[in-house]
Enzyme design. Structure first.
Site, short mmCIF file in Angstrom:
data_model
loop_
_atom_site.label_atom_id
_atom_site.label_comp_id
_atom_site.label_asym_id
_atom_site.label_seq_id
_atom_site.Cartn_x
_atom_site.Cartn_y
_atom_site.Cartn_z
N ASN A 1 -9.79 -11.44 -15.81
CA ASN A 1 -8.42 -11.08 -14.68
C ASN A 1 -7.51 -12.83 -15.44
OD1 ASN A 1 -9.76 -9.48 -12.21
ND2 ASN A 1 -11.69 -10.57 -13.64
N GLY B 1 -9.90 -5.90 -5.35
CA GLY B 1 -11.36 -5.83 -5.54
C GLY B 1 -11.63 -8.09 -4.59
N ASP C 1 -8.98 -1.05 -8.00
CA ASP C 1 -7.85 -0.60 -8.61
C ASP C 1 -7.85 -0.59 -9.77
OD1 ASP C 1 -7.47 -2.81 -8.37
OD2 ASP C 1 -5.80 -3.16 -6.97
N THR C 2 -8.20 -1.41 -9.75
CA THR C 2 -7.75 -2.04 -11.97
C THR C 2 -9.40 -0.68 -12.69
OG1 THR C 2 -8.13 -3.96 -11.76
CG2 THR C 2 -8.36 -2.72 -13.88
N GLY D 1 0.58 -0.97 -0.05
CA GLY D 1 -0.09 -0.30 0.26
C GLY D 1 0.71 1.12 -0.34
N ARG D 2 0.51 2.46 -0.45
CA ARG D 2 1.14 3.77 -0.42
C ARG D 2 0.04 4.81 0.00
NH1 ARG D 2 0.15 0.79 -4.47
NH2 ARG D 2 1.55 -0.54 -4.69
#
Length: 484
Positions: free
Chosen positions: A290, A81, A230-231, A15-16
Protein backbone atom coordinates in the site's frame (compact mmCIF):
# COMPACT_ATOMS: atom_id res chain seq x y z
CA UNK A 1 -30.25 -11.35 -24.18
CA UNK A 2 -29.06 -8.29 -22.29
CA UNK A 3 -28.33 -8.63 -18.59
CA UNK A 4 -27.75 -5.73 -16.24
CA UNK A 5 -25.75 -5.68 -13.00
CA UNK A 6 -25.43 -2.87 -10.47
CA UNK A 7 -22.03 -2.08 -8.93
CA UNK A 8 -21.82 0.13 -5.86
CA UNK A 9 -18.23 1.38 -5.79
CA UNK A 10 -17.12 3.50 -2.85
CA UNK A 11 -13.63 4.96 -2.79
CA UNK A 12 -12.03 7.07 -0.09
CA UNK A 13 -13.02 10.33 -1.81
CA UNK A 14 -16.15 9.57 -3.88
CA UNK A 15 -18.82 6.98 -4.47
CA UNK A 16 -20.80 5.89 -7.50
CA UNK A 17 -23.36 3.38 -8.65
CA UNK A 18 -22.78 1.95 -12.11
CA UNK A 19 -24.87 -0.44 -14.18
CA UNK A 20 -22.94 -2.89 -16.29
CA UNK A 21 -24.79 -4.29 -19.30
CA UNK A 22 -23.56 -7.62 -20.65
CA UNK A 23 -24.46 -8.41 -24.24
CA UNK A 24 -22.71 -10.34 -27.02
CA UNK A 25 -19.66 -11.00 -24.87
CA UNK A 26 -19.07 -7.35 -24.03
CA UNK A 27 -19.68 -5.19 -20.98
CA UNK A 28 -20.77 -1.56 -21.17
CA UNK A 29 -21.11 0.83 -18.24
CA UNK A 30 -23.63 3.50 -17.34
CA UNK A 31 -23.29 5.67 -14.25
CA UNK A 32 -26.50 6.03 -12.23
CA UNK A 33 -25.27 8.53 -9.66
CA UNK A 34 -22.03 9.86 -8.20
CA UNK A 35 -21.59 11.40 -4.76
CA UNK A 36 -19.03 12.78 -2.36
CA UNK A 37 -17.33 10.59 0.22
CA UNK A 38 -14.69 11.62 2.70
CA UNK A 39 -13.94 12.34 6.33
CA UNK A 40 -15.84 14.86 8.43
CA UNK A 41 -14.17 16.12 11.59
CA UNK A 42 -16.39 16.47 14.64
CA UNK A 43 -14.70 17.68 17.83
CA UNK A 44 -11.36 16.20 16.90
CA UNK A 45 -12.57 12.86 15.48
CA UNK A 46 -12.71 12.00 11.77
CA UNK A 47 -15.93 10.19 10.85
CA UNK A 48 -17.42 8.66 7.71
CA UNK A 49 -21.01 9.64 6.92
CA UNK A 50 -22.54 6.21 6.32
CA UNK A 51 -26.13 7.46 6.37
CA UNK A 52 -25.25 9.80 3.50
CA UNK A 53 -23.63 6.88 1.63
CA UNK A 54 -26.61 4.60 2.21
CA UNK A 55 -29.08 7.24 1.05
CA UNK A 56 -27.14 7.68 -2.20
CA UNK A 57 -26.89 3.90 -2.68
CA UNK A 58 -30.67 3.66 -2.31
CA UNK A 59 -31.04 6.41 -4.89
CA UNK A 60 -28.73 4.53 -7.28
CA UNK A 61 -30.73 1.31 -6.84
CA UNK A 62 -33.99 3.17 -7.51
CA UNK A 63 -32.57 4.79 -10.65
CA UNK A 64 -31.28 1.44 -11.92
CA UNK A 65 -34.59 -0.32 -11.27
CA UNK A 66 -36.50 2.48 -12.99
CA UNK A 67 -34.34 2.27 -16.12
CA UNK A 68 -33.65 -1.46 -16.37
CA UNK A 69 -36.60 -3.03 -14.54
CA UNK A 70 -36.62 -6.83 -14.46
CA UNK A 71 -33.45 -6.90 -16.55
CA UNK A 72 -31.47 -5.94 -13.44
CA UNK A 73 -29.97 -9.24 -12.29
CA UNK A 74 -28.17 -8.42 -9.01
CA UNK A 75 -25.93 -5.92 -7.23
CA UNK A 76 -22.71 -5.85 -5.19
CA UNK A 77 -20.75 -3.39 -3.04
CA UNK A 78 -17.03 -2.67 -2.80
CA UNK A 79 -15.36 -0.06 -0.59
CA UNK A 80 -12.01 1.07 0.77
CA UNK A 81 -10.38 -1.22 3.33
CA UNK A 82 -9.92 -1.57 7.12
CA UNK A 83 -12.85 0.52 8.44
CA UNK A 84 -15.93 -0.91 10.15
CA UNK A 85 -19.10 -0.33 12.11
CA UNK A 86 -20.10 -1.82 15.46
CA UNK A 87 -23.58 -3.32 15.68
CA UNK A 88 -25.41 -3.51 19.01
CA UNK A 89 -27.58 -6.37 20.29
CA UNK A 90 -30.65 -4.82 18.66
CA UNK A 91 -28.98 -4.82 15.24
CA UNK A 92 -28.40 -1.07 15.21
CA UNK A 93 -25.23 0.79 14.33
CA UNK A 94 -23.73 1.72 17.70
CA UNK A 95 -21.82 4.78 16.45
CA UNK A 96 -20.82 6.35 13.17
CA UNK A 97 -17.74 4.59 11.72
CA UNK A 98 -14.43 6.40 12.26
CA UNK A 99 -12.15 7.22 9.33
CA UNK A 100 -8.86 5.31 9.14
CA UNK A 101 -6.95 8.61 9.04
CA UNK A 102 -8.18 9.48 12.54
CA UNK A 103 -5.51 9.83 15.22
CA UNK A 104 -7.01 7.26 17.62
CA UNK A 105 -4.52 4.60 16.46
CA UNK A 106 -1.48 6.72 17.37
CA UNK A 107 0.75 4.68 19.69
CA UNK A 108 -1.12 1.42 19.06
CA UNK A 109 1.87 -0.25 17.40
CA UNK A 110 3.63 -0.10 20.76
CA UNK A 111 0.57 -1.38 22.64
CA UNK A 112 0.28 -4.38 20.30
CA UNK A 113 3.98 -5.22 20.21
CA UNK A 114 4.17 -5.14 24.03
CA UNK A 115 1.96 -8.22 24.01
CA UNK A 116 2.81 -9.89 20.69
CA UNK A 117 6.12 -9.40 18.83
CA UNK A 118 5.89 -7.75 15.42
CA UNK A 119 7.29 -10.84 13.70
CA UNK A 120 4.56 -13.02 15.22
CA UNK A 121 1.83 -10.60 14.11
CA UNK A 122 3.18 -10.84 10.58
CA UNK A 123 3.58 -14.62 10.72
CA UNK A 124 -0.11 -14.99 11.59
CA UNK A 125 -1.47 -12.42 9.15
CA UNK A 126 1.07 -11.64 6.38
CA UNK A 127 -0.18 -8.06 6.33
CA UNK A 128 1.75 -4.82 5.89
CA UNK A 129 2.16 -2.80 9.07
CA UNK A 130 0.11 0.38 8.89
CA UNK A 131 -1.24 1.99 12.04
CA UNK A 132 -4.56 2.55 10.30
CA UNK A 133 -5.22 -1.23 10.04
CA UNK A 134 -8.32 -2.58 11.77
CA UNK A 135 -6.18 -4.40 14.31
CA UNK A 136 -4.91 -1.11 15.75
CA UNK A 137 -8.34 0.51 15.56
CA UNK A 138 -9.78 -2.31 17.68
CA UNK A 139 -6.77 -2.19 19.99
CA UNK A 140 -7.46 1.51 20.63
CA UNK A 141 -11.08 0.71 21.51
CA UNK A 142 -9.97 -2.10 23.80
CA UNK A 143 -7.36 0.07 25.54
CA UNK A 144 -9.82 2.89 26.19
CA UNK A 145 -12.56 0.38 27.14
CA UNK A 146 -14.96 2.03 24.70
CA UNK A 147 -18.61 1.67 25.70
CA UNK A 148 -19.69 0.93 22.12
CA UNK A 149 -16.96 -1.68 21.70
CA UNK A 150 -17.70 -3.32 25.06
CA UNK A 151 -21.42 -3.63 24.28
CA UNK A 152 -21.23 -4.44 20.55
CA UNK A 153 -22.67 -7.70 19.27
CA UNK A 154 -20.95 -7.65 15.86
CA UNK A 155 -18.32 -5.80 13.88
CA UNK A 156 -18.97 -5.35 10.15
CA UNK A 157 -16.48 -4.02 7.63
CA UNK A 158 -17.66 -1.14 5.43
CA UNK A 159 -19.12 -3.12 2.48
CA UNK A 160 -20.57 -5.74 4.83
CA UNK A 161 -22.27 -3.04 6.91
CA UNK A 162 -23.94 -1.56 3.84
CA UNK A 163 -24.97 -5.03 2.60
CA UNK A 164 -26.42 -5.73 6.05
CA UNK A 165 -28.48 -2.55 5.93
CA UNK A 166 -29.87 -3.69 2.56
CA UNK A 167 -30.43 -7.39 3.29
CA UNK A 168 -30.49 -7.87 7.06
CA UNK A 169 -27.74 -10.51 6.69
CA UNK A 170 -24.39 -10.16 8.52
CA UNK A 171 -21.35 -11.65 6.77
CA UNK A 172 -17.64 -10.94 6.50
CA UNK A 173 -16.53 -11.01 2.86
CA UNK A 174 -13.08 -12.55 2.72
CA UNK A 175 -11.13 -9.94 0.70
CA UNK A 176 -12.17 -7.07 2.97
CA UNK A 177 -11.56 -9.20 6.08
CA UNK A 178 -7.99 -9.81 4.92
CA UNK A 179 -7.19 -6.07 5.16
CA UNK A 180 -7.75 -6.13 8.93
CA UNK A 181 -4.41 -7.67 10.01
CA UNK A 182 -6.25 -10.28 12.06
CA UNK A 183 -7.17 -12.63 9.21
CA UNK A 184 -4.83 -15.55 8.51
CA UNK A 185 -4.42 -16.13 4.73
CA UNK A 186 -2.87 -19.56 5.31
CA UNK A 187 -5.59 -21.03 7.56
CA UNK A 188 -8.22 -18.87 5.80
CA UNK A 189 -9.81 -17.96 9.11
CA UNK A 190 -9.58 -15.27 11.77
CA UNK A 191 -6.27 -15.15 13.66
CA UNK A 192 -7.97 -16.07 16.94
CA UNK A 193 -4.74 -16.85 18.79
CA UNK A 194 -3.32 -13.41 18.00
CA UNK A 195 -6.51 -11.65 19.08
CA UNK A 196 -6.71 -13.57 22.35
CA UNK A 197 -3.12 -12.68 23.23
CA UNK A 198 -3.94 -9.02 22.60
CA UNK A 199 -7.10 -9.12 24.68
CA UNK A 200 -9.25 -8.15 21.70
CA UNK A 201 -12.73 -9.65 21.56
CA UNK A 202 -13.02 -12.68 19.27
CA UNK A 203 -16.81 -12.92 19.35
CA UNK A 204 -17.42 -9.87 17.18
CA UNK A 205 -16.80 -11.33 13.75
CA UNK A 206 -19.39 -12.48 11.25
CA UNK A 207 -19.24 -15.64 9.16
CA UNK A 208 -16.63 -15.47 6.41
CA UNK A 209 -17.90 -15.77 2.83
CA UNK A 210 -16.08 -15.88 -0.50
CA UNK A 211 -16.51 -13.33 -3.28
CA UNK A 212 -19.18 -14.59 -5.63
CA UNK A 213 -21.55 -15.57 -2.79
CA UNK A 214 -25.18 -14.39 -2.82
CA UNK A 215 -25.78 -12.80 0.61
CA UNK A 216 -29.48 -12.00 0.41
CA UNK A 217 -31.69 -9.56 -1.44
CA UNK A 218 -33.15 -6.08 -1.27
CA UNK A 219 -36.75 -6.00 -2.49
CA UNK A 220 -36.11 -9.10 -4.60
CA UNK A 221 -32.80 -7.92 -6.07
CA UNK A 222 -30.01 -10.36 -5.09
CA UNK A 223 -27.04 -8.82 -3.28
CA UNK A 224 -23.73 -10.54 -4.08
CA UNK A 225 -20.55 -10.46 -2.00
CA UNK A 226 -18.07 -9.30 -4.62
CA UNK A 227 -14.42 -8.43 -4.00
CA UNK A 228 -15.57 -6.23 -1.13
CA UNK A 229 -12.21 -4.51 -0.86
CA UNK A 230 -11.98 -2.12 -3.80
CA UNK A 231 -8.43 -3.24 -4.56
CA UNK A 232 -9.61 -6.85 -4.83
CA UNK A 233 -12.19 -5.72 -7.37
CA UNK A 234 -9.61 -3.55 -9.17
CA UNK A 235 -7.10 -6.41 -9.41
CA UNK A 236 -9.86 -8.67 -10.75
CA UNK A 237 -10.35 -6.17 -13.58
CA UNK A 238 -6.69 -6.10 -14.72
CA UNK A 239 -7.00 -7.57 -18.24
CA UNK A 240 -3.92 -9.80 -18.18
CA UNK A 241 -3.69 -12.75 -20.54
CA UNK A 242 -2.78 -16.28 -19.48
CA UNK A 243 0.92 -16.56 -18.70
CA UNK A 244 1.54 -12.81 -18.71
CA UNK A 245 4.03 -11.65 -16.05
CA UNK A 246 2.87 -8.20 -15.01
CA UNK A 247 2.83 -5.95 -12.00
CA UNK A 248 -0.54 -4.41 -11.12
CA UNK A 249 -1.04 -0.84 -9.92
CA UNK A 250 -4.48 0.23 -8.75
CA UNK A 251 -4.23 4.00 -8.92
CA UNK A 252 -6.54 6.22 -6.92
CA UNK A 253 -6.38 7.98 -3.56
CA UNK A 254 -4.05 5.11 -2.65
CA UNK A 255 -1.61 3.37 -4.98
CA UNK A 256 -1.63 -0.41 -4.55
CA UNK A 257 1.38 -1.89 -6.33
CA UNK A 258 1.82 -5.64 -6.51
CA UNK A 259 1.07 -8.79 -8.43
CA UNK A 260 -1.25 -11.77 -8.25
CA UNK A 261 0.02 -15.00 -6.69
CA UNK A 262 -1.53 -18.40 -5.90
CA UNK A 263 -0.22 -18.44 -2.30
CA UNK A 264 0.90 -15.87 0.31
CA UNK A 265 4.59 -15.03 0.75
CA UNK A 266 5.21 -14.79 4.50
CA UNK A 267 8.88 -14.68 5.46
CA UNK A 268 11.47 -12.40 7.05
CA UNK A 269 12.25 -10.65 3.77
CA UNK A 270 8.60 -9.80 3.15
CA UNK A 271 8.28 -8.54 6.72
CA UNK A 272 11.37 -6.35 6.37
CA UNK A 273 10.05 -4.86 3.12
CA UNK A 274 6.60 -4.31 4.71
CA UNK A 275 4.69 -6.03 1.90
CA UNK A 276 1.23 -7.45 2.33
CA UNK A 277 -0.68 -10.63 1.44
CA UNK A 278 -4.31 -9.68 0.97
CA UNK A 279 -6.92 -12.08 -0.34
CA UNK A 280 -8.05 -11.68 -3.93
CA UNK A 281 -11.03 -13.12 -5.78
CA UNK A 282 -11.14 -16.73 -6.99
CA UNK A 283 -8.54 -18.07 -4.51
CA UNK A 284 -5.80 -15.61 -5.43
CA UNK A 285 -3.48 -13.58 -3.22
CA UNK A 286 -2.81 -9.90 -3.83
CA UNK A 287 0.87 -9.62 -2.99
CA UNK A 288 1.40 -5.88 -2.84
CA UNK A 289 2.37 -2.79 -0.96
CA UNK A 290 0.00 0.00 0.00
CA UNK A 291 1.54 3.26 -1.14
CA UNK A 292 0.45 6.85 -0.99
CA UNK A 293 -1.32 7.69 -4.22
CA UNK A 294 -3.21 10.64 -5.64
CA UNK A 295 -4.09 11.66 -2.08
CA UNK A 296 -1.11 14.00 -1.98
CA UNK A 297 -2.19 15.67 -5.25
CA UNK A 298 -5.81 15.82 -4.07
CA UNK A 299 -4.73 17.58 -0.89
CA UNK A 300 -2.54 20.03 -2.82
CA UNK A 301 -5.47 20.90 -5.07
CA UNK A 302 -7.86 21.23 -2.11
CA UNK A 303 -5.48 23.56 -0.28
CA UNK A 304 -4.82 25.79 -3.26
CA UNK A 305 -8.46 25.94 -4.27
CA UNK A 306 -9.32 27.32 -0.83
CA UNK A 307 -6.87 30.13 -1.67
CA UNK A 308 -8.80 30.94 -4.85
CA UNK A 309 -6.38 29.05 -7.12
CA UNK A 310 -9.01 27.06 -9.00
CA UNK A 311 -6.68 24.54 -10.64
CA UNK A 312 -8.01 21.79 -12.87
CA UNK A 313 -6.26 18.42 -12.90
CA UNK A 314 -5.04 19.16 -16.42
CA UNK A 315 -3.61 22.49 -15.28
CA UNK A 316 -1.75 20.81 -12.43
CA UNK A 317 -0.26 18.24 -14.83
CA UNK A 318 0.88 21.03 -17.14
CA UNK A 319 2.44 23.02 -14.28
CA UNK A 320 4.38 19.98 -13.08
CA UNK A 321 5.56 19.18 -16.59
CA UNK A 322 6.91 22.69 -17.08
CA UNK A 323 8.89 22.74 -13.81
CA UNK A 324 12.57 21.80 -13.65
CA UNK A 325 12.99 18.02 -13.20
CA UNK A 326 14.65 16.44 -10.16
CA UNK A 327 15.02 19.70 -8.25
CA UNK A 328 13.40 18.34 -5.07
CA UNK A 329 12.76 14.82 -3.78
CA UNK A 330 10.03 13.64 -1.39
CA UNK A 331 8.78 10.27 -0.18
CA UNK A 332 4.96 10.46 -0.47
CA UNK A 333 4.67 7.49 1.92
CA UNK A 334 6.22 9.46 4.79
CA UNK A 335 3.73 9.73 7.68
CA UNK A 336 3.88 13.52 7.49
CA UNK A 337 1.74 13.31 4.33
CA UNK A 338 -0.83 10.80 5.65
CA UNK A 339 -3.43 13.07 7.27
CA UNK A 340 -5.44 16.01 5.91
CA UNK A 341 -3.78 19.40 6.33
CA UNK A 342 -1.55 21.99 4.70
CA UNK A 343 0.06 19.69 2.14
CA UNK A 344 2.02 22.42 0.29
CA UNK A 345 3.69 23.49 3.55
CA UNK A 346 4.41 19.88 4.49
CA UNK A 347 6.22 19.28 1.18
CA UNK A 348 8.20 22.49 1.67
CA UNK A 349 9.09 21.52 5.24
CA UNK A 350 10.10 17.99 4.16
CA UNK A 351 12.46 19.32 1.51
CA UNK A 352 13.96 21.85 3.90
CA UNK A 353 14.35 19.27 6.68
CA UNK A 354 16.21 16.92 4.31
CA UNK A 355 18.68 19.61 3.25
CA UNK A 356 17.30 20.32 -0.21
CA UNK A 357 16.16 23.88 0.22
CA UNK A 358 12.56 24.95 -0.11
CA UNK A 359 10.35 24.67 -3.23
CA UNK A 360 8.51 27.98 -3.47
CA UNK A 361 6.26 27.83 -6.54
CA UNK A 362 3.21 25.66 -6.99
CA UNK A 363 4.85 24.13 -10.05
CA UNK A 364 7.95 23.11 -8.07
CA UNK A 365 5.80 21.55 -5.34
CA UNK A 366 3.75 19.64 -7.91
CA UNK A 367 6.85 18.39 -9.72
CA UNK A 368 8.25 17.08 -6.42
CA UNK A 369 4.95 15.28 -5.69
CA UNK A 370 4.71 13.70 -9.15
CA UNK A 371 8.33 12.59 -9.25
CA UNK A 372 8.10 11.38 -5.66
CA UNK A 373 5.22 9.07 -6.56
CA UNK A 374 6.97 7.70 -9.65
CA UNK A 375 10.23 7.05 -7.77
CA UNK A 376 8.31 5.42 -4.92
CA UNK A 377 6.76 3.08 -7.53
CA UNK A 378 10.21 2.27 -8.94
CA UNK A 379 11.67 1.52 -5.52
CA UNK A 380 8.72 -0.74 -4.67
CA UNK A 381 8.79 -2.44 -8.09
CA UNK A 382 12.33 -3.70 -7.51
CA UNK A 383 11.34 -5.14 -4.13
CA UNK A 384 8.24 -6.73 -5.67
CA UNK A 385 10.29 -8.63 -8.24
CA UNK A 386 12.80 -9.79 -5.64
CA UNK A 387 10.23 -10.93 -3.09
CA UNK A 388 7.88 -12.61 -5.59
CA UNK A 389 10.75 -14.33 -7.43
CA UNK A 390 9.30 -13.10 -10.72
CA UNK A 391 10.51 -10.88 -13.54
CA UNK A 392 7.61 -8.55 -14.23
CA UNK A 393 7.90 -7.14 -17.74
CA UNK A 394 4.91 -4.80 -17.75
CA UNK A 395 3.24 -2.47 -15.28
CA UNK A 396 -0.53 -2.45 -15.75
CA UNK A 397 -2.19 0.60 -14.22
CA UNK A 398 -5.94 0.57 -13.66
CA UNK A 399 -8.41 2.87 -11.92
CA UNK A 400 -9.21 6.54 -12.15
CA UNK A 401 -5.60 7.52 -11.54
CA UNK A 402 -4.52 6.03 -14.86
CA UNK A 403 -6.17 9.01 -16.56
CA UNK A 404 -3.22 11.08 -15.27
CA UNK A 405 -0.99 10.60 -18.30
CA UNK A 406 1.93 12.52 -16.77
CA UNK A 407 2.10 10.11 -13.84
CA UNK A 408 1.70 7.14 -16.22
CA UNK A 409 4.68 8.28 -18.28
CA UNK A 410 6.75 9.03 -15.20
CA UNK A 411 5.92 5.56 -13.85
CA UNK A 412 7.24 4.02 -17.09
CA UNK A 413 10.36 6.19 -16.93
CA UNK A 414 11.09 5.44 -13.29
CA UNK A 415 10.47 1.67 -13.40
CA UNK A 416 12.03 1.18 -16.83
CA UNK A 417 9.02 -0.93 -17.79
CA UNK A 418 6.29 -0.57 -20.37
CA UNK A 419 3.12 0.80 -18.78
CA UNK A 420 -0.29 -0.28 -20.08
CA UNK A 421 -3.31 1.56 -18.69
CA UNK A 422 -7.01 0.77 -18.37
CA UNK A 423 -9.75 0.19 -17.59
CA UNK A 424 -10.35 3.41 -15.69
CA UNK A 425 -13.44 2.13 -13.85
CA UNK A 426 -11.53 -0.93 -12.67
CA UNK A 427 -13.12 -1.36 -9.25
CA UNK A 428 -16.65 -1.16 -10.63
CA UNK A 429 -15.73 -3.49 -13.52
CA UNK A 430 -14.16 -6.08 -11.20
CA UNK A 431 -17.24 -5.81 -8.99
CA UNK A 432 -19.46 -6.54 -12.02
CA UNK A 433 -17.32 -9.49 -13.14
CA UNK A 434 -17.80 -11.20 -9.77
CA UNK A 435 -21.55 -10.65 -9.98
CA UNK A 436 -21.53 -12.30 -13.39
CA UNK A 437 -19.50 -15.16 -11.91
CA UNK A 438 -22.02 -15.56 -9.07
CA UNK A 439 -24.88 -15.71 -11.57
CA UNK A 440 -23.11 -18.27 -13.79
CA UNK A 441 -22.78 -15.92 -16.77
CA UNK A 442 -19.01 -16.42 -16.77
CA UNK A 443 -17.23 -19.51 -15.49
CA UNK A 444 -13.84 -18.17 -14.37
CA UNK A 445 -11.78 -15.10 -13.62
CA UNK A 446 -9.87 -15.65 -16.87
CA UNK A 447 -13.14 -15.53 -18.81
CA UNK A 448 -14.10 -12.32 -17.00
CA UNK A 449 -10.78 -10.72 -17.95
CA UNK A 450 -11.34 -11.71 -21.56
CA UNK A 451 -14.69 -9.90 -21.42
CA UNK A 452 -12.87 -6.82 -20.04
CA UNK A 453 -10.24 -6.91 -22.82
CA UNK A 454 -12.96 -7.12 -25.44
CA UNK A 455 -15.03 -4.39 -23.81
CA UNK A 456 -12.53 -1.65 -23.00
CA UNK A 457 -9.81 -1.89 -25.66
CA UNK A 458 -10.40 1.76 -26.58
CA UNK A 459 -9.31 2.81 -23.07
CA UNK A 460 -5.92 1.13 -23.38
CA UNK A 461 -2.85 3.36 -23.64
CA UNK A 462 0.80 2.29 -23.75
CA UNK A 463 3.72 4.29 -22.35
CA UNK A 464 7.28 3.26 -23.14
CA UNK A 465 10.16 4.21 -20.81
CA UNK A 466 12.07 7.41 -21.66
CA UNK A 467 15.27 9.04 -20.35
CA UNK A 468 16.32 5.85 -18.57
CA UNK A 469 19.74 7.08 -17.37
CA UNK A 470 18.33 10.28 -15.85
CA UNK A 471 15.64 8.37 -13.96
CA UNK A 472 18.12 5.76 -12.67
CA UNK A 473 20.29 8.55 -11.27
CA UNK A 474 17.21 10.22 -9.81
CA UNK A 475 16.24 6.99 -8.06
CA UNK A 476 19.70 6.81 -6.47
CA UNK A 477 19.35 10.40 -5.25
CA UNK A 478 15.80 9.75 -3.99
CA UNK A 479 16.99 6.75 -1.99
CA UNK A 480 19.91 8.70 -0.53
CA UNK A 481 17.57 11.48 0.63
CA UNK A 482 14.34 9.65 1.44
CA UNK A 483 15.69 6.35 2.73
CA UNK A 484 18.61 7.77 4.72
Amino acid sequence: MKKHYLAVDLGASSGRTIVGTFEDGKLSLKEMNRFWNGPTEVRGTLYWDFVHLFRNIQEGIALAKKEFGDGLVCMGIDTWGVDFGLIDSDGRLACNPVNYRDSRTAGMFEKVFEKVPKAEVFQQTGIQFMELNTLYQLMSLSVEDSFQYRNAAKMLFSPDLLSYWLTGKMVAERTIASTSQFYNPVTKDWAYDLLEKLGIRTDLFAELVDPGTVIGDVDGLPVVAVGGHDTASAFAAVPVTEGEQSAFLSSGTWSLLGTELPEPVINDETLAANFTNEVGVCNTVRFLKNLSGLWILQELRRNWNTQECDYSWAAMEHMALEAKPFAFFIDPSDTIFLTPGDMPARIQDYCERTGQGRPETHAQILRAAYEGLALLYADTYESLETLSGRTLDTLRIVGGGCKDTLLDQMAANATGRKVVTGPTEATATGNLIMQMFAMGDIKSLAEGREVIRNSFADETNVFEPQNAAEWKNALKTWRAICRA
